[in-house]
Design a protein around this motif. Structure first.
Motif, mmCIF file in Angstrom:
data_model
loop_
_atom_site.group_PDB
_atom_site.id
_atom_site.type_symbol
_atom_site.label_atom_id
_atom_site.label_comp_id
_atom_site.label_asym_id
_atom_site.label_seq_id
_atom_site.Cartn_x
_atom_site.Cartn_y
_atom_site.Cartn_z
ATOM 1 N N THR A 1 92.631 43.607 78.523
ATOM 2 C CA THR A 1 91.318 43.096 78.128
ATOM 3 C C THR A 1 90.785 42.125 79.171
ATOM 4 O OG1 THR A 1 91.849 43.342 75.778
ATOM 5 C CG2 THR A 1 90.070 41.834 76.331
ATOM 6 N N GLY A 2 91.677 41.308 79.723
ATOM 7 C CA GLY A 2 91.274 40.407 80.803
ATOM 8 C C GLY A 2 90.894 41.164 82.058
ATOM 9 N N ILE B 1 93.566 35.099 80.292
ATOM 10 C CA ILE B 1 94.926 35.642 80.325
ATOM 11 C C ILE B 1 95.939 34.502 80.333
ATOM 12 C CG2 ILE B 1 96.602 36.829 81.796
ATOM 13 C CD1 ILE B 1 94.463 38.833 82.500
ATOM 14 N N ALA B 2 95.683 33.478 81.142
ATOM 15 C CA ALA B 2 96.612 32.350 81.225
ATOM 16 C C ALA B 2 96.753 31.650 79.883
ATOM 17 C CB ALA B 2 96.133 31.356 82.286
ATOM 18 N N GLN B 3 95.641 31.418 79.202
ATOM 19 C CA GLN B 3 95.704 30.727 77.912
ATOM 20 C C GLN B 3 96.351 31.601 76.839
ATOM 21 O OE1 GLN B 3 95.252 27.649 77.388
ATOM 22 N NE2 GLN B 3 94.322 27.098 79.345
ATOM 23 N N GLY B 4 96.135 32.912 76.896
ATOM 24 C CA GLY B 4 96.790 33.806 75.956
ATOM 25 C C GLY B 4 98.298 33.794 76.127
ATOM 26 N N LEU B 5 98.755 33.820 77.374
ATOM 27 C CA LEU B 5 100.190 33.768 77.637
ATOM 28 C C LEU B 5 100.779 32.436 77.193
ATOM 29 C CD1 LEU B 5 100.195 35.460 81.158
ATOM 30 C CD2 LEU B 5 101.128 36.428 79.047
ATOM 31 N N ARG B 6 100.055 31.355 77.465
ATOM 32 C CA ARG B 6 100.529 30.032 77.034
ATOM 33 C C ARG B 6 100.682 29.986 75.510
ATOM 34 N NH1 ARG B 6 98.461 26.572 74.261
ATOM 35 N NH2 ARG B 6 96.406 27.552 74.405
ATOM 36 N N ALA B 7 99.669 30.507 74.800
ATOM 37 C CA ALA B 7 99.719 30.486 73.341
ATOM 38 C C ALA B 7 100.876 31.333 72.808
ATOM 39 C CB ALA B 7 98.393 30.983 72.768
ATOM 40 N N LEU B 8 101.138 32.462 73.444
ATOM 41 C CA LEU B 8 102.256 33.315 73.024
ATOM 42 C C LEU B 8 103.583 32.596 73.226
ATOM 43 C CD1 LEU B 8 103.414 36.021 72.102
ATOM 44 C CD2 LEU B 8 103.346 36.765 74.493
ATOM 45 N N LEU B 9 103.739 31.918 74.351
ATOM 46 C CA LEU B 9 104.983 31.199 74.617
ATOM 47 C C LEU B 9 105.170 30.047 73.638
ATOM 48 C CD1 LEU B 9 104.841 31.190 78.503
ATOM 49 C CD2 LEU B 9 106.479 32.429 77.090
ATOM 50 N N ALA C 1 88.966 32.968 74.363
ATOM 51 C CA ALA C 1 88.143 31.760 74.319
ATOM 52 C C ALA C 1 87.525 31.372 75.663
ATOM 53 C CB ALA C 1 88.964 30.608 73.743
ATOM 54 N N PRO C 2 88.281 31.326 76.763
ATOM 55 C CA PRO C 2 87.678 30.890 78.025
ATOM 56 C C PRO C 2 86.644 31.883 78.554
ATOM 57 C CG PRO C 2 90.082 30.726 78.092
ATOM 58 C CD PRO C 2 89.726 31.541 76.887
ATOM 59 N N THR C 3 85.672 31.363 79.269
ATOM 60 C CA THR C 3 84.661 32.228 79.892
ATOM 61 C C THR C 3 85.257 33.042 81.027
ATOM 62 O OG1 THR C 3 82.940 30.622 79.343
ATOM 63 C CG2 THR C 3 82.417 32.255 81.042
ATOM 64 N N ASP C 4 86.089 32.425 81.820
ATOM 65 C CA ASP C 4 86.715 33.103 82.950
ATOM 66 C C ASP C 4 87.860 33.991 82.460
ATOM 67 O OD1 ASP C 4 87.189 33.099 86.088
ATOM 68 O OD2 ASP C 4 89.159 32.882 85.123
ATOM 69 N N TRP C 5 87.876 35.254 82.893
ATOM 70 C CA TRP C 5 88.882 36.197 82.404
ATOM 71 C C TRP C 5 90.290 35.793 82.802
ATOM 72 C CZ3 TRP C 5 92.238 38.827 85.553
ATOM 73 C CH2 TRP C 5 91.931 38.831 86.925
#
Length: 444
Positions: A370-371, A321-329, A313-317
C-alpha cells in the motif's frame, strides 16, 4: 519450564565418535521419514524396520526416537554449513557472497525438498534443541556472508529460507519452485549491496504497556490472580459470559503453547490455564486445533488493527510504512505470548503452521505494498513479500533469544529493509530517523 528450557523428554544425542554404521542408518531413516511423513508420523518400530535391526539394537544406540532424529538433524545441519562454504567459494565481496548464497541455497532446496523440510520445519515438532540446529545454520551463514549490516543479511537469508520452506511443503504446484525465485531474491538483495548502517538511529525505549490486544492478555487478571468473572448477585448477560469464556480459552491457548509448546496443549492444561471446565471448552470449540486457529486469527486481527491505521496516518508514504512497522513491533512487544506462538511455535503444527504464518506475512506485505503504491517509483512485485518474510525472520530471531521486550528496537532496520528497494538506503535511513524522533516525542 521456561520458553528457553529444552523439553525434558529430549534425551541426549550420542557424540559423533560413538555413531557407527548402524547408528547412521537409523539417523538417515529418521530424517527420511520426517521429510515425507512428518516427525510425528513415524515410530521407533518404523525405524527398526527400515534398518532391519531389532528394537534392542536400536536402544543400544539411541535412548529415544527424538535422540535419533536430532542426531540426524545435526548431521544435516553440518552438511548445510559445508554447502554454504562451498557455494560462497572464493568470493570476497559481501554482496557477491550473499548472491551466491541465495542462488545456491534455493537450488539445493529445489533438489532436496525432503532435507529442506526436515531442517526448516520438522525441527520445530521436537523442541528447542532441534530448532537450534536450524538457527545454527543461519547464524553461521550470516557470519560467512559478512558485511557491515548483519541484520539485513539475516533478513535476506530468512526470506530465502521462507521461500525454500514454502516450496518444499507445497503439493498443489501453486508455489513457484525455489530455484525460479532465486534471481528475483538476488536482485532484491542487491539493493542493499555493501550497506553500512552506522547512521541508523537508535529507538527510544518503549514507555507504553498496552495489553488486551491479542490472546495471552485478552482478559485482565483480577486482584486474586484469576481471570474468572467475579461471583456475586449481579448476573451478566449470557452473551457477555460466553464471550468472556472464549477470550479466556484463547488466552489459555497462547499461554500454554508459549510456555510448553504445542505438544503441551491438552484439554487438561488448557482448562487449568483458562479456568474453565473441559465441558465448557467443547461448548465453544470442537477441538484444540480449532481453538489454536481462533487464537492465531484473533491475534492477527489485533496486529492488523495496530499496524494498518498507523501506516495510513502520515502524508508521506515512506513515513507511513515506517510508522506501520513501528506499531506492529510495539504490538508484538506488548503481547509476548502471542508473539512467540505466532512467530515460532506455529511451525510445530507442520504445514498448517506454515499456512498460518504465510497469511500473516501476506498481510504485512499488503501493508508495505500500500505504501509502495503511493510512491512515485516502481518496485518489483516480489519485493514486498520478501521484505515481509525478512522482517518476520528478524522478529522471530529476537523472540527466540528471549528478547521480545526489545522488539521495538528493530523498527529502524525494518524501515531500511522496507524502503531501500524504493528510495535507496540513504533516504531510507533518513525516514528511519524521523520515525525514531517521532516515537521519542510521542507522549505514549
Amino acid at each position: 519450564m521456561t520458553a528457553s528450557t529444552p523439553p525434558a523428554r529430549l534425551h541426549p544425542v550420542p557424540p559423533a565418535a560413538e555413531l557407527d554404521a548402524t547408528s547412521r542408518l537409523l539417523m538417515h531413516a529418521a530424517v527420511a521419514r520426517a521429510g515425507t511423513q512428518g516427525y510425528r508420523g513415524f515410530t521407533v518400530r518404523d525405524l527398526v524396520a527400515d534398518a532391519g535391526i531389532s528394537s534392542q539394537t536400536f536402544y543400544t544406540r539411541f535412548t529415544s526416537k527424538e535422540a535419533c532424529f536430532v542426531a540426524g538433524l545435526q548431521e544435516l545441519a553440518e552438511a548445510a554449513e559445508v554447502h554454504a562454504r562451498l557455494i560462497i567459494g572464493d568470493a570476497t565481496d559481501p554482496a557477491e557472497r550473499l548472491r551466491r548464497t541465495i542462488t545456491g541455497a534455493l537450488s539445493l532446496a529445489a533438489d532436496h525438498p525432503t532435507a529442506t523440510r526436515v531442517l526448516l520445519l520438522e525441527s520445530y515438532a521436537v523442541g528447542t534443541t532441534a530448532q537450534a540446529e536450524r538457527d545454527r545454520v543461519l547464524d553461521a551463514t550470516v557470519q560467512l556472508v559478512g558485511g557491515a549490516a548483519p541484520d539485513i543479511v539475516r533478513a535476506v537469508l530468512g526470506a530465502t529460507a521462507r521461500v525454500a520452506l514454502e516450496g518444499c511443503v507445497d503439493t498443489t504446484g501453486a508455489t513457484p519452485s525455489p530455484r525460479a525465485l532465486a534471481e528475483p531474491l538476488a536482485a532484491w538483495a542487491a539493493t542493499y549491496a555493501n550497506a553500512a548502517l552506522d547512521d541508523l538511529p537508535t529507538m527510544p525505549a518503549a514507555t507504553s504497556r498496552r495489553r488486551g490486544r491479542a490472546p495471552g492478555s485478552l482478559v485482565p487478571v483480577g486482584p486474586d490472580g484469576s481471570r474468572r468473572l467475579r461471583p456475586g448477585p449481579k448476573r451478566e448477560p449470557r452473551a457477555f459470559v460466553e464471550h468472556h469464556q472464549q477470550d479466556r480459552i484463547l488466552d489459555g491457548v497462547a499461554t500454554v503453547v508459549a510456555r510448553d509448546g504445542f505438544d503441551g496443549l491438552t484439554t487438561r492444561s488448557l482448562s487449568t490455564a483458562s479456568e474453565i471446565s473441559s465441558k465448557a471448552f467443547y461448548q465453544h470449540f470442537s477441538s484444540l486445533d480449532e481453538a489454536f486457529a481462533a487464537t492465531m486469527l484473533t491475534g492477527g486481527r489485533g496486529a492488523l488493527a495496530a499496524a494498518l491505521p498507523a501506516s495510513m496516518a502520515p502524508t508521506d508514504w515512506g513515513d507511513g510504512i515506517a510508522q506501520g512497522l513501528r506499531a506492529l513491533l510495539e504490538f508484538l512487544a506488548e503481547e509476548p505470548a502471542f508473539a512467540k506462538v505466532a512467530l515460532i511455535d506455529a511451525l510445530s503444527l507442520g504445514t498448517a503452521g506454515v499456512a498460518f504464518q504465510r497469511e500473516a506475512i501476506d498481510v504485512l506485505a499488503a501493508i508495505i505494498d500500500t505504501g509502495y503504491e503511493r510512491a512515485d517509483t516502481t518496485v518489483a512485485a516480489t519485493v514486498s513479500s520478501a521484505v515481509a518474510a525478512g522482517a518476520w525472520e528478524l522478529c522471530a530471531d529476537r523472540v527466540r533469544r528471549e528478547r521480545a521486550a526489545d522488539l521495538l528496537a528493530l523498527a529502524p532496520v525494518l524501515t531500511v529493509l522496507a524502503l531501500t528497494p524504493a528510495i535507496g538506503i540513504t533516504a531510507a535511513v533518513r525516514v528511519a530517523g524521523r520515525m525514531a524522533a517521532a516515537t521519542a516525542d510521542s507522549p505514549t
